[in-house]
Design an enzyme around this catalytic site. Structure first.
Site, PDB file in Angstrom:
ATOM      1  N   GLU A   1       0.696  -1.250  -0.182  1.00 25.83           N
ATOM      2  CA  GLU A   1       0.110   0.114  -0.249  1.00 25.83           C
ATOM      3  C   GLU A   1       1.063   1.262  -0.014  1.00 25.83           C
ATOM      4  OE1 GLU A   1      -2.336   0.454   3.862  1.00 25.83           O
ATOM      5  OE2 GLU A   1      -1.202  -1.430   3.949  1.00 25.83           O
TER       6      GLU A   1
ATOM      7  N   LYS B   1       2.532   4.514   1.219  1.00 24.29           N
ATOM      8  CA  LYS B   1       3.022   5.114   2.573  1.00 24.29           C
ATOM      9  C   LYS B   1       3.035   7.022   1.900  1.00 24.29           C
ATOM     10  CE  LYS B   1       7.422   5.067   5.839  1.00 24.29           C
ATOM     11  NZ  LYS B   1       6.942   6.615   5.711  1.00 24.29           N
TER      12      LYS B   1
ATOM     13  N   ARG C   1       2.707   9.158  16.674  1.00 27.03           N
ATOM     14  CA  ARG C   1       3.760   7.635  17.158  1.00 27.03           C
ATOM     15  C   ARG C   1       3.867   7.703  18.195  1.00 27.03           C
ATOM     16  NH1 ARG C   1       8.524   6.055  13.838  1.00 27.03           N
ATOM     17  NH2 ARG C   1       9.655   6.519  15.420  1.00 27.03           N
TER      18      ARG C   1
ATOM     19  N   GLU D   1      -2.730   7.181   8.981  1.00 25.34           N
ATOM     20  CA  GLU D   1      -2.316   8.836   8.660  1.00 25.34           C
ATOM     21  C   GLU D   1      -2.651   9.427   9.402  1.00 25.34           C
ATOM     22  OE1 GLU D   1       1.091   7.517   8.331  1.00 25.34           O
ATOM     23  OE2 GLU D   1       2.130   9.008   7.675  1.00 25.34           O
TER      24      GLU D   1
END
Lengths: 526, 338
Positions: A224, A226, A246, A271
């Site tokens: 997929e 990034k 993160r 994301e």
């Protein structure tokens, strides 16, 4: 207060992560509850104290010191809190230090006027380091180079437990963390996290180079895009919603619209991006929303946030981390179809294809600037916290390469303290007296130990000026500098800022005059 | 007679007219009275040198036997006539042999204190206040931000750090004359009885101090053996070296050193950070702010001349206390090793 102030003082100077961990561990070991928990909170940034303005320090100093002498002292020291701490008239008597917990509680409860008086009387009992720590705490600006993540790593070391266990428990407890320490000391079970919106430690990917890529059995992997945003974990438990970065910091307050729209229960991995009508914007746009204390309606309007989902850890209370990636993916798709989460969408999978095609896609990723490359995830990979080997790979687009000229070198820290290991390099531009160099970036990595030694010698032999730990060198050595992307920046003289610059090659052979010009870098911003 | 009439500031340094000599001249002169052996106060090439026995020995060790053809040693408290001036040396407490210079002429008394400190130092005789009409003082730490903590407190932090990082060595930057030996003796007093490792530049002064009866315990060279090979026996050890060596190439031979520096400047965090210091130790051989003012009061001189350092603040504070204070603006004295 004394152990806490000494800890802060040493953290400020400790260059290496391992040293900081040892200092924190020693603090947890030698300081009793509840002080150590408040110290931990102060370092981790979870202590929400009402912060005094620097005006309070000026007020106190004006009462207790001579204005002329203060002026000269401040001029020499350069930091208000430190100047005040150093020149505060020392009390010879007593030395009855307050406990950190007393200080924290008083700061929370006392009315402002009374608090100022209280701070003055504490200052009378402390030594210089104690006064400095108190004033830094009171003005809410510790800045000693330690983060919440570092503090949690030190806790794991202290308790001799897996860091992931501390990561999870962290969000289920609060200052002064009595139950957390009770668990780490073996006096109590781990704090219950089932009904609390805790951060679940992330599964991370390894970088992949072309050679490794050619050896992968691609049939085992799912590909997929990034995305070039920031990784977030959306946690929704019993009406509590958190948006963790993160590193486990709650970035929810900076993205209130994301938090408010959550209606589901579960833990999702994705994301965070800025997107307008489904069109993803560049990282630079996202940056407009990061590290902001106040979010204005205009910002919500101009830089709307989107969470692009790529994994699911919990569906409701059901833990899915023990399922293989493809099964989790099915659950994620079903979850999205069922819940229709507002302001979120699915990161599409790339249909199975050959290495050459993937490589072409990865390389083409630069145009548009919203994708950093590809992710390759093993189809059977369970969700394992940390960076397990061989399961997830990030295959980034090729870095940009430019030739720059070394301008300044600075001595490093810790093991590198005797080496000139930090390099500022520049590109050419037209100046009033012909061609001149303008600094465009700084790098501390990319060279081997052997090269570091050669560079160190070269720098010592070609120094034209010294400023403390920094040397200006003759503009003669060319670095091939690699970086991921480049953005406009008003904070730099050159007007550009690189992301992740590193030294790709040292071009001992190349004449400096043939290095790149600033205009070339500006063109790369697209 | 007005002190200005018989003491002058000249390019060579402080000149005493009726005695025809200089105190701590920065250029070669015929006759010099030297307060102490640090290189910015004690230079070579003078015709004649008057100082304490220890200072003369230090000068000979540093500059070679040819430093001055004629030398005269004076004991503390012993008065020696130089031209038309009576010169008496009194302890300054700065380093071994350091002295204040009392000069008497036609009923006037001037004391040039040189560099001095007020804290007890087991390696030298303590400062003695000498009543006078004009007190000439340094102002290295002439700002109220400088207040040196007790040395025991600083060494406690050093010893705690050694416990915390047993696999690393602690290298302490300390000036080769005075600070290094004081540090060694104070470490012994704090109970550190293991060998202390020293940089080669310290060897001569260590031997000299021993010759004057200062016990240093077992010292070993820090960098014996193969070059480029960190030595295992230095793990957990204390190494003492000149400040210029601790963060530079020499230190590469030490096992993962914790870089420490013993200096009054370490009080200011930015100073310590810029120097790449991991453990700053506020240990100084100079008077701190409080001690500068205390000394003015104890000496009680109606007039104060300030030589080198941060003169403005001290001049201001001295005037507020009622002293006539002037900055002499002598050049050539540095702050190294303060």
């Amino acid at each position: 207060m004394k152990p806490f102030s000494e800890l802060l003082d040493r953290l400020l100077y400790a260059p290496a992560r391992t040293s900081k961990l040892a200092l924190l561990e020693d603090y947890f070991r030698s300081v009793p509850d509840p002080d150590r928990g408040f110290g931990l909170a102060a370092i981790a940034g979870t202590l929400s104290l009402r912060v005094a303005k620097s005006g309070v320090i000026r007020e106190l100093v004006a009462e207790r010191t001579d204005p002329e002498l203060f002026h000269w002292s401040y001029d020499f020291v350069g930091d208000l809190a430190e100047t005040a701490a150093l020149m505060w008239p020392e009390q010879q008597a007593g030395r009855d230090w307050p406990h950190l917990s007393e200080v924290v509680v008083a700061m929370d409860e006392l009315p402002r006027g009374q608090l100022t008086r209280q701070i003055a009387s504490w200052l009378d009992t402390l030594d210089a380091t104690g006064r400095w720590a108190l004033l830094k705490l009171a003005t809410g600006s510790l800045r000693v180079g330690a983060s919440a993540g570092l503090a949690r790593a030190a806790l794991a070391r202290y308790g001799g437990v897996e860091p992931a266990l501390v990561e999870e428990a962290w969000y289920a407890t609060a200052p002064p963390y009595l139950d957390l320490f009770a668990w780490l000391d073996g006096r109590m079970p781990r704090p219950e996290i089932a009904h609390v919106p805790v951060f679940r430690p992330l599964m991370l990917a390894h970088p992949l180079d072309d050679e490794q890529a050619s050896k992968l059995d691609l049939a085992e992997y799912s590909a997929e895009w990034k995305w070039d945003g920031i990784r977030v974990q959306v946690v929704a438990v019993r009406g509590h919603v958190r948006l963790y970065s993160r590193t486990g910091d709650d970035v929810g307050p900076a993205f209130p619209e994301v938090v408010e729209r959550v209606r589901f229960e579960g833990v999702l991995d994705g994301e965070l991006l800025v997107a307008r009508e489904g069109e993803v914007a560049s990282f630079n746009d996202l940056q407009q929303r990061l590290n902001r204390k106040a979010v204005t309606p205009a910002m919500l309007q101009d830089y709307p946030a989107l969470v692009r989902l790529y994994d699911i850890l919990f569906d409701g209370e059901e833990d899915l981390r023990g399922l293989p990636f493809l099964e989790r993916r099915e659950r994620l798709e079903a979850f999205v179809a069922r819940e229709r989460p507002e302001g979120m969408d699915l990161s599409p999978l790339i249909p199975d294809t050959g290495l050459d095609e993937l490589d072409r896609m990865r390389r083409s990723a630069r145009e548009g600037g919203t994708v950093e490359g590809l992710m390759l995830k093993r189809k059977d990979s369970l969700y394992v916290p940390g960076r397990p080997k061989g399961l997830w790979w990030k295959w980034k687009r090729d870095a940009h390469l430019v030739d720059c000229v070394l301008m300044y070198a600075q001595r490093g820290h810790g093991k590198r303290s005797s080496y000139y290991s930090d390099y500022t390099f520049g590109a050419w531009q037209d100046g009033p007296d012909g061609e001149e160099l303008v600094p465009v970036g700084k790098a501390y990595a990319g060279y081997t130990d052997e090269e570091l030694k050669l560079l160190d010698r070269w720098i010592r032999d070609h120094t034209i000026e010294r400023f403390g730990p920094v040397r200006a060198v003759e503009p003669r050595l060319v670095f091939e500098v690699a970086f991921d992307s480049i953005h406009p920046s008003s904070r730099h003289k050159s007007g550009v800022a690189m992301r992740f610059p590193r030294i790709a090659r040292i071009r001992w052979d190349k004449p400096a005059a043939e290095a790149d010009r600033l205009a070339t870098l500006v063109d790369l911003m697209g | 007679m007005h002190p200005e009439r018989w003491v002058q500031v000249r390019p060579e340094g402080l000149y005493v007219v009726p005695g025809d000599f200089y105190v701590d001249p920065v250029r070669p002169v015929d006759r010099a009275v030297i307060t102490h052996g640090h290189s910015d106060h004690c230079r070579g090439g003078h015709g004649a040198m008057l100082a304490t026995e220890a200072t003369l020995a230090i000068a000979a060790a540093r500059l070679g036997e040819g430093m001055a053809p004629s030398r005269q040693a004076a004991a503390y408290g012993e008065t020696i006539r130089v031209g038309e001036v009576d010169v008496t040396l009194y302890p300054a407490g700065h380093v071994l042999g350091s002295a204040q210079v009392l000069m008497e002429h036609q009923g006037g008394r001037i004391v040039v204190s040189g560099d001095y400190k007020r804290r007890a130092d087991p390696t030298c005789t303590g400062f003695e206040p000498v009543p006078c009409d004009v007190f000439v003082t340094e102002a290295t730490f002439g700002l109220p931000v400088f207040r040196h903590p007790p040395i025991e407190e600083e060494l406690r932090r050093l010893l705690h750090s050694i416990e915390l990082f047993p696999e690393r060595c602690h290298v302490v930057g300390a000036y080769t004359l005075g600070k290094a030996q004081r540090l060694i003796v104070e470490l012994r007093r704090a109970g550190w009885d293991r060998p202390i490792y020293v940089h080669g530049a310290l060897a001569a002064m260590n031997e000299l101090y021993r010759g004057f009866g200062v016990e240093l315990g077992e010292l070993r060279p820090a960098t014996a053996g193969a070059k480029g090979e960190p030595r295992r026996e230095l793990e957990g050890a204390v190494v003492i070296a000149p400040p210029s060596a601790i963060a530079d190439r020499w230190a590469r031979r030490l096992p993962d050193p914790v870089i420490c520096q013993a200096s009054g400047w370490m009080r200011v965090k930015q100073r310590a950070k810029q120097g790449g210091i991991e453990l700053p130790l506020v240990i100084s051989d100079h008077a701190d702010w409080d001690e500068l003012l205390q000394t003015l009061d104890e000496v009680g001189a109606p007039r104060v001349w300030i030589t080198h350092g941060r003169e403005e603040a001290l001049q201001y504070a001295a005037r507020k206390r009622g002293y006539g204070a002037e900055a002499l603006r002598l050049v050539g004295y540095d702050e190294e090793g303060s």
